[in-house]
Design a protein around this motif. Structure first.
Motif, PDB file in Angstrom:
ATOM      1  N   PHE A  84       0.828  -1.200   0.000  1.00 27.53           N
ATOM      2  CA  PHE A  84       0.000   0.000   0.000  1.00 27.53           C
ATOM      3  C   PHE A  84       0.864   1.252   0.000  1.00 27.53           C
ATOM      4  O   PHE A  84       1.792   1.393   0.787  1.00 27.53           O
ATOM      5  CB  PHE A  84      -0.896  -0.032   1.233  1.00 27.53           C
ATOM      6  CG  PHE A  84      -1.844   1.104   1.333  1.00 27.53           C
ATOM      7  CD1 PHE A  84      -1.674   2.076   2.299  1.00 27.53           C
ATOM      8  CD2 PHE A  84      -2.916   1.216   0.446  1.00 27.53           C
ATOM      9  CE1 PHE A  84      -2.553   3.132   2.411  1.00 27.53           C
ATOM     10  CE2 PHE A  84      -3.795   2.272   0.542  1.00 27.53           C
ATOM     11  CZ  PHE A  84      -3.620   3.231   1.517  1.00 27.53           C
ATOM     12  N   LYS A  85       0.546   2.174  -0.894  1.00 30.86           N
ATOM     13  CA  LYS A  85       1.282   3.431  -0.971  1.00 30.86           C
ATOM     14  C   LYS A  85       0.721   4.386   0.080  1.00 30.86           C
ATOM     15  O   LYS A  85      -0.463   4.694   0.068  1.00 30.86           O
ATOM     16  CB  LYS A  85       1.064   4.042  -2.359  1.00 30.86           C
ATOM     17  CG  LYS A  85       2.325   4.194  -3.153  1.00 30.86           C
ATOM     18  CD  LYS A  85       2.107   4.661  -4.583  1.00 30.86           C
ATOM     19  CE  LYS A  85       0.932   5.559  -4.798  1.00 30.86           C
ATOM     20  NZ  LYS A  85       1.003   6.238  -6.107  1.00 30.86           N
ATOM     21  N   LEU A  86       1.593   4.866   0.963  1.00 27.54           N
ATOM     22  CA  LEU A  86       1.129   5.787   1.995  1.00 27.54           C
ATOM     23  C   LEU A  86       1.221   7.229   1.513  1.00 27.54           C
ATOM     24  O   LEU A  86       2.192   7.600   0.866  1.00 27.54           O
ATOM     25  CB  LEU A  86       1.982   5.638   3.256  1.00 27.54           C
ATOM     26  CG  LEU A  86       1.730   4.380   4.073  1.00 27.54           C
ATOM     27  CD1 LEU A  86       2.835   4.205   5.105  1.00 27.54           C
ATOM     28  CD2 LEU A  86       0.375   4.464   4.757  1.00 27.54           C
ATOM     29  N   PRO A  87       0.223   8.047   1.851  1.00 23.47           N
ATOM     30  CA  PRO A  87       0.310   9.457   1.471  1.00 23.47           C
ATOM     31  C   PRO A  87       1.370  10.169   2.319  1.00 23.47           C
ATOM     32  O   PRO A  87       1.739   9.698   3.382  1.00 23.47           O
ATOM     33  CB  PRO A  87      -1.090   9.996   1.789  1.00 23.47           C
ATOM     34  CG  PRO A  87      -1.603   9.100   2.845  1.00 23.47           C
ATOM     35  CD  PRO A  87      -0.993   7.759   2.623  1.00 23.47           C
ATOM     36  N   HIS A  88       1.825  11.337   1.818  1.00 21.63           N
ATOM     37  CA  HIS A  88       2.908  12.043   2.497  1.00 21.63           C
ATOM     38  C   HIS A  88       2.571  12.482   3.908  1.00 21.63           C
ATOM     39  O   HIS A  88       3.425  12.493   4.785  1.00 21.63           O
ATOM     40  CB  HIS A  88       3.330  13.270   1.672  1.00 21.63           C
ATOM     41  CG  HIS A  88       4.170  12.886   0.501  1.00 21.63           C
ATOM     42  ND1 HIS A  88       5.539  12.851   0.557  1.00 21.63           N
ATOM     43  CD2 HIS A  88       3.832  12.503  -0.730  1.00 21.63           C
ATOM     44  CE1 HIS A  88       6.018  12.462  -0.621  1.00 21.63           C
ATOM     45  NE2 HIS A  88       4.991  12.248  -1.415  1.00 21.63           N
ATOM     46  N   PHE A  89       1.309  12.850   4.114  1.00 22.55           N
ATOM     47  CA  PHE A  89       0.986  13.387   5.434  1.00 22.55           C
ATOM     48  C   PHE A  89       0.978  12.295   6.501  1.00 22.55           C
ATOM     49  O   PHE A  89       0.789  12.573   7.669  1.00 22.55           O
ATOM     50  CB  PHE A  89      -0.356  14.134   5.420  1.00 22.55           C
ATOM     51  CG  PHE A  89      -1.522  13.311   4.970  1.00 22.55           C
ATOM     52  CD1 PHE A  89      -1.983  13.408   3.672  1.00 22.55           C
ATOM     53  CD2 PHE A  89      -2.159  12.442   5.845  1.00 22.55           C
ATOM     54  CE1 PHE A  89      -3.062  12.657   3.249  1.00 22.55           C
ATOM     55  CE2 PHE A  89      -3.235  11.696   5.424  1.00 22.55           C
ATOM     56  CZ  PHE A  89      -3.691  11.791   4.126  1.00 22.55           C
ATOM     57  N   ASN A 142       3.449  10.995   7.603  1.00 19.49           N
ATOM     58  CA  ASN A 142       4.612  11.259   8.446  1.00 19.49           C
ATOM     59  C   ASN A 142       4.517  12.570   9.213  1.00 19.49           C
ATOM     60  O   ASN A 142       5.495  13.039   9.769  1.00 19.49           O
ATOM     61  CB  ASN A 142       5.880  11.291   7.583  1.00 19.49           C
ATOM     62  CG  ASN A 142       6.337   9.889   7.241  1.00 19.49           C
ATOM     63  OD1 ASN A 142       5.820   8.922   7.775  1.00 19.49           O
ATOM     64  ND2 ASN A 142       7.290   9.782   6.331  1.00 19.49           N
ATOM     65  N   TYR A 143       3.351  13.185   9.209  1.00 15.15           N
ATOM     66  CA  TYR A 143       3.139  14.451   9.920  1.00 15.15           C
ATOM     67  C   TYR A 143       2.677  14.072  11.325  1.00 15.15           C
ATOM     68  O   TYR A 143       1.537  13.634  11.505  1.00 15.15           O
ATOM     69  CB  TYR A 143       2.080  15.247   9.155  1.00 15.15           C
ATOM     70  CG  TYR A 143       1.678  16.570   9.724  1.00 15.15           C
ATOM     71  CD1 TYR A 143       0.323  16.881   9.858  1.00 15.15           C
ATOM     72  CD2 TYR A 143       2.605  17.545  10.066  1.00 15.15           C
ATOM     73  CE1 TYR A 143      -0.086  18.110  10.342  1.00 15.15           C
ATOM     74  CE2 TYR A 143       2.199  18.775  10.550  1.00 15.15           C
ATOM     75  CZ  TYR A 143       0.861  19.055  10.680  1.00 15.15           C
ATOM     76  OH  TYR A 143       0.452  20.274  11.150  1.00 15.15           O
ATOM     77  N   PRO A 144       3.524  14.231  12.338  1.00 14.35           N
ATOM     78  CA  PRO A 144       3.200  13.724  13.673  1.00 14.35           C
ATOM     79  C   PRO A 144       1.816  14.119  14.212  1.00 14.35           C
ATOM     80  O   PRO A 144       1.152  13.275  14.813  1.00 14.35           O
ATOM     81  CB  PRO A 144       4.325  14.288  14.542  1.00 14.35           C
ATOM     82  CG  PRO A 144       5.462  14.438  13.624  1.00 14.35           C
ATOM     83  CD  PRO A 144       4.874  14.802  12.294  1.00 14.35           C
ATOM     84  N   PRO A 145       1.379  15.366  14.035  1.00 12.87           N
ATOM     85  CA  PRO A 145       0.061  15.688  14.604  1.00 12.87           C
ATOM     86  C   PRO A 145      -1.066  14.828  14.033  1.00 12.87           C
ATOM     87  O   PRO A 145      -2.139  14.759  14.616  1.00 12.87           O
ATOM     88  CB  PRO A 145      -0.139  17.151  14.204  1.00 12.87           C
ATOM     89  CG  PRO A 145       1.213  17.691  14.101  1.00 12.87           C
ATOM     90  CD  PRO A 145       2.027  16.589  13.524  1.00 12.87           C
ATOM     91  N   TYR A 146      -0.815  14.188  12.907  1.00 17.90           N
ATOM     92  CA  TYR A 146      -1.834  13.325  12.309  1.00 17.90           C
ATOM     93  C   TYR A 146      -2.234  12.207  13.253  1.00 17.90           C
ATOM     94  O   TYR A 146      -3.343  11.682  13.175  1.00 17.90           O
ATOM     95  CB  TYR A 146      -1.273  12.765  10.995  1.00 17.90           C
ATOM     96  CG  TYR A 146      -2.265  12.036  10.135  1.00 17.90           C
ATOM     97  CD1 TYR A 146      -2.031  10.723   9.738  1.00 17.90           C
ATOM     98  CD2 TYR A 146      -3.433  12.651   9.710  1.00 17.90           C
ATOM     99  CE1 TYR A 146      -2.932  10.049   8.940  1.00 17.90           C
ATOM    100  CE2 TYR A 146      -4.342  11.982   8.910  1.00 17.90           C
ATOM    101  CZ  TYR A 146      -4.086  10.682   8.520  1.00 17.90           C
ATOM    102  OH  TYR A 146      -4.983  10.010   7.741  1.00 17.90           O
ATOM    103  N   GLN A 162      -9.045  16.097  10.005  1.00 17.98           N
ATOM    104  CA  GLN A 162      -8.261  14.933  10.381  1.00 17.98           C
ATOM    105  C   GLN A 162      -9.092  13.662  10.269  1.00 17.98           C
ATOM    106  O   GLN A 162      -8.638  12.650   9.712  1.00 17.98           O
ATOM    107  CB  GLN A 162      -7.755  15.115  11.823  1.00 17.98           C
ATOM    108  CG  GLN A 162      -6.850  14.013  12.290  1.00 17.98           C
ATOM    109  CD  GLN A 162      -6.599  14.086  13.782  1.00 17.98           C
ATOM    110  OE1 GLN A 162      -7.417  14.552  14.540  1.00 17.98           O
ATOM    111  NE2 GLN A 162      -5.447  13.595  14.192  1.00 17.98           N
ATOM    112  N   LEU A 221      -9.625  12.623   6.672  1.00 17.14           N
ATOM    113  CA  LEU A 221      -8.455  12.004   6.068  1.00 17.14           C
ATOM    114  C   LEU A 221      -8.272  10.571   6.536  1.00 17.14           C
ATOM    115  O   LEU A 221      -7.955   9.665   5.757  1.00 17.14           O
ATOM    116  CB  LEU A 221      -7.200  12.823   6.413  1.00 17.14           C
ATOM    117  CG  LEU A 221      -7.137  14.204   5.776  1.00 17.14           C
ATOM    118  CD1 LEU A 221      -5.950  14.974   6.334  1.00 17.14           C
ATOM    119  CD2 LEU A 221      -7.031  14.103   4.270  1.00 17.14           C
ATOM    120  N   LEU A 272      -8.341   7.074   4.357  1.00  8.78           N
ATOM    121  CA  LEU A 272      -7.157   6.226   4.406  1.00  8.78           C
ATOM    122  C   LEU A 272      -7.506   4.802   4.827  1.00  8.78           C
ATOM    123  O   LEU A 272      -7.028   3.822   4.233  1.00  8.78           O
ATOM    124  CB  LEU A 272      -6.137   6.840   5.378  1.00  8.78           C
ATOM    125  CG  LEU A 272      -4.739   6.223   5.334  1.00  8.78           C
ATOM    126  CD1 LEU A 272      -4.109   6.449   3.986  1.00  8.78           C
ATOM    127  CD2 LEU A 272      -3.874   6.836   6.418  1.00  8.78           C
TER     128      LEU A 272
END
Lengths: 179, 490
Positions: free
Chosen positions: A7-12, A14-18, A31, A34, A38
């Motif tokens: 599975f290809k992960l989106p860039h965000f 790796n955004y810790p607040p996610y 949030q 998203l 996902l």
């Protein structure tokens, strides 16, 4: 691009607040949205039908930024999916969640197409055969969760497209199509 | 329109008399007002001396001056109508040096005040208790020396002593229309006037000058005893003896002070001087041992320094001296005091911290937390440069009115978009260092910025951190579309 299995992960991702449940309403709505997308995407591609909250779920952790979703956050996102009709709680304690990346109606349509494509309009099959038979290989029906399949079949039965009956052995049911 | 005195329910012969009296006065006053409006304006400012006022509307006290009592809604009328000076409905403050009159209204902050130095007062009349006085507002009458230019004799100005000092005197009446304790005020007035504190200040300052002069003179000759018989300070023994005597006098001073709280009030000034001396000593101590001192010593010495410095206020406003106006005056005094701690704290200070600092500076006559809260709440009604603010989390702070949230957010934004912060976020401590305020205050700012959508939070085993809010940049319909900043970071 980061991957989780195939599975290809989106860039965000790796955004810790996610990975922290946001209190501010606007931010939290975004949030949740998203995460819903996902989860559905991931489950569809990996053919995952049930998420068990007490077990490890690869999507809920990110080892690169060293963050994991809390139990509260997981429940929040899954509840949002349930509210949208894309998931269902399997138990009252909200420990197991059925993910409907296709709605039941959509599955019903897939079954009808499958029957038509293979010329099974008047034949009989077992539920298990629909799931794992030769004909279903390569289709979306391959490996479908039994609960979902039965629900879809029941929906079709309600519409008069087939009839479900108990088989000779106690562990399987049969389906007579009349599509 | 002519106003009558306060006797609406008592239409007796006496009230009629007072009505007449008032009418007479008002008539002459109004006539002169019509005829000589400019002279009135000039006369009002020219009769009494001017007194300075702080930005919060409190009088600026002289060196050694202490407040004693306070009355509200007081009119000051010089009986000589030539001067036209009629100060109406103000605050009359009695101090050890002066009588200060402030125009008081709850809406506006006074910018100037008038004063009569106690030194210019030649006589205070005792209050006559007559039947008439029962129905009138109480009055205090005293005689004031007037210099040749028609103004109140000001002993501090140089010209007073030479040019016809006190050639004439004018009787001034203070009419107390408010609900203050007039008799108590009169007693304190007599006490302050007789104590003549302004003279002792002069004597002590000139006295110390002469003492040092004589010391130098006798230092040249030899011998242990100086010409006037006192032990001379010479050599190491002399230094030691001087130290010893100083410590003994300090000790005695402390003992005297603590025995009687009233005496402590008057010793308050001495205490502040003592604190100042100790601070100097600390300063010289730390600078002389630069290599030998370790970090801990330095830290505790600085603490001691700060603690001593915070002993600042000599004249605390007390319930006694201000009566019903306690909270008003306290509120103004607090506004004055809190300015310096505010600056040091970077513009915002926790209410609890301010409370501790204020009480410590007052020394005795501590105020309760309720008083503090009331005093701060009263700021809304006055025009003072500070305000009380409550954050969503419940934390209460004092901040400057000029403080701008937008400015703080701009600074936070620039901090949180630095390359390092984009990857790892910022903690309240980082923000505190950049903004120059306490970490608790910084956290409040960060939380406020978060609620405005500028930041979002990240809670992990690493702690509570904030990142710039990038959620709005993500398109849910096109999650894999990468905008520039993402590519660089993640």
């Amino acid at each position: 691009m980061q991957k989780l299995g195939d599975f290809k992960l989106p860039h965000f991702f790796n955004y810790p607040p996610y990975f922290t449940l946001q209190p501010v309403r606007e931010t939290s709505e975004k949030q949740i949205q998203l995460w819903k997308e996902l989860i559905l995407d991931y489950c569809r591609i990996q053919k995952i039908f049930v998420i068990r909250l007490e077990e490890e779920f690869p999507l809920f952790s990110n080892s690169v930024v060293e963050r994991t979703l809390s139990h509260e956050a997981r429940e929040a996102f899954l509840s949002a999916l349930v509210a949208e009709g894309r998931a269902e709680w399997l138990d009252k304690g909200r420990r197991n969640c059925l993910i409907l990346w296709h709605r039941i109606q959509e599955w019903a349509d897939i079954i009808v197409n499958f029957v038509k494509d293979n010329g099974f309009e008047d034949s009989v099959m077992t539920v298990e055969e629909i799931r794992s038979g030769i004909e279903s290989r390569g289709t979306e029906l391959q490996g479908i969760d039994r609960t979902i399949l039965v629900r879809a079949l029941k929906l079709l039965e309600h519409k008069g497209k087939l009839a479900i009956f108990k088989g000779t052995s106690t562990d399987d049911e049969g389906v007579k199509f009349s599509v | 329109m002519v106003k009558y005195s306060r006797e609406p329910d008592n239409p007796t012969k006496w009230s009629y008399l007072s009505m007449l009296q008032n009418l007479e006065q008002k008539k002459s006053f109004l006539i002169s007002r019509k005829k000589y409006p400019k002279l009135i304006a000039a006369g009002m400012s020219n009769f009494f001396s001017k007194a300075e006022v702080t930005s919060s509307g409190r009088p600026v006290l002289l060196h050694n001056e202490v407040e004693c009592h306070l009355l509200s809604a007081v009119d000051l009328e010089p009986e000589d109508h030539r001067h036209f000076s009629l100060l109406k409905s103000g605050l009359l403050i009695l101090t050890t040096h002066r009588l200060i009159w402030l125009l008081s209204s709850s809406a506006s902050t006074p910018t100037s005040a008038s004063a009569i130095p106690l030194a210019a007062i030649s006589h205070i009349f005792s209050s006559k208790k007559s039947l008439k006085s029962v129905f009138h507002s109480p009055r205090i009458r005293f005689q004031v020396l007037v210099s040749s230019d028609g103004r109140v004799f000001d002993p501090s100005s140089g010209s007073g002593s030479s040019s016809g000092s006190g050639s004439r005197s004018v009787v001034v009446t203070a009419v107390i229309r408010g609900k203050g304790d007039c008799d108590g005020f009169l007693v304190k007035f007599w006490d302050s006037w007789r104590a003549r504190v302004w003279e002792t200040t002069k004597i002590s300052s000139s006295g110390s000058g002469s003492a040092s002069g004589s010391g130098v003179a006798t230092g040249i000759g030899g011998g242990l005893y100086s010409s006037d018989g006192s032990v001379r300070m010479v050599g190491v023994a002399g230094i030691l003896r001087k130290e010893q005597e100083m410590w003994e006098s300090t000790d005695k001073s402390l003992q005297d002070a603590f025995q009687d709280l009233n005496a402590l009030m008057s010793k308050a000034k001495e205490m502040v001087m003592l604190a100042e001396k100790m601070r100097q000593k600390l300063l010289s101590g730390t600078s002389s041992q630069t290599s030998g001192t370790n970090d801990e010593d330095m830290g505790s010495k600085e603490e001691m320094q700060d603690w001593l410095l915070s002993v600042g206020i000599i004249s605390p406003v007390t319930k006694e001296s201000a009566g019903a106006l306690y909270h008003q005056q306290l509120s103004r005094q607090l506004a004055d005091f809190v300015r310096i701690p505010l600056e040091r704290a970077g513009g915002m200070i926790n209410l609890i911290d301010a409370y501790c600092l204020f009480n410590r500076a007052r020394g005795t006559e501590l105020i309760s937390p309720d008083d503090m809260l009331q005093a701060c709440s009263l700021w809304e009604k006055f025009d003072v440069p500070v305000m009380l603010r409550k954050f969503d989390s419940g934390v209460m702070v004092i901040q400057n009115k000029s403080h701008s949230d937008e400015e703080v957010f701009a600074r936070i934004k620039s901090l949180v978009t630095k390359p390092e912060a984009l990857r790892t976020g910022i903690s309240p401590t980082d923000a505190a260092m950049t903004l120059g305020i306490a970490p608790a205050m910084a956290k409040e700012h960060l939380l406020t910025a978060e609620s405005k959508g500028l930041l979002c939070r990240d809670i992990s085993p690493d702690g509570f951190r904030f990142y710039i809010n990038l959620f709005p940049e993500i398109d849910p319909c096109n999650m894999y579309l990468v905008k520039v900043p993402w590519k660089l970071l993640f």
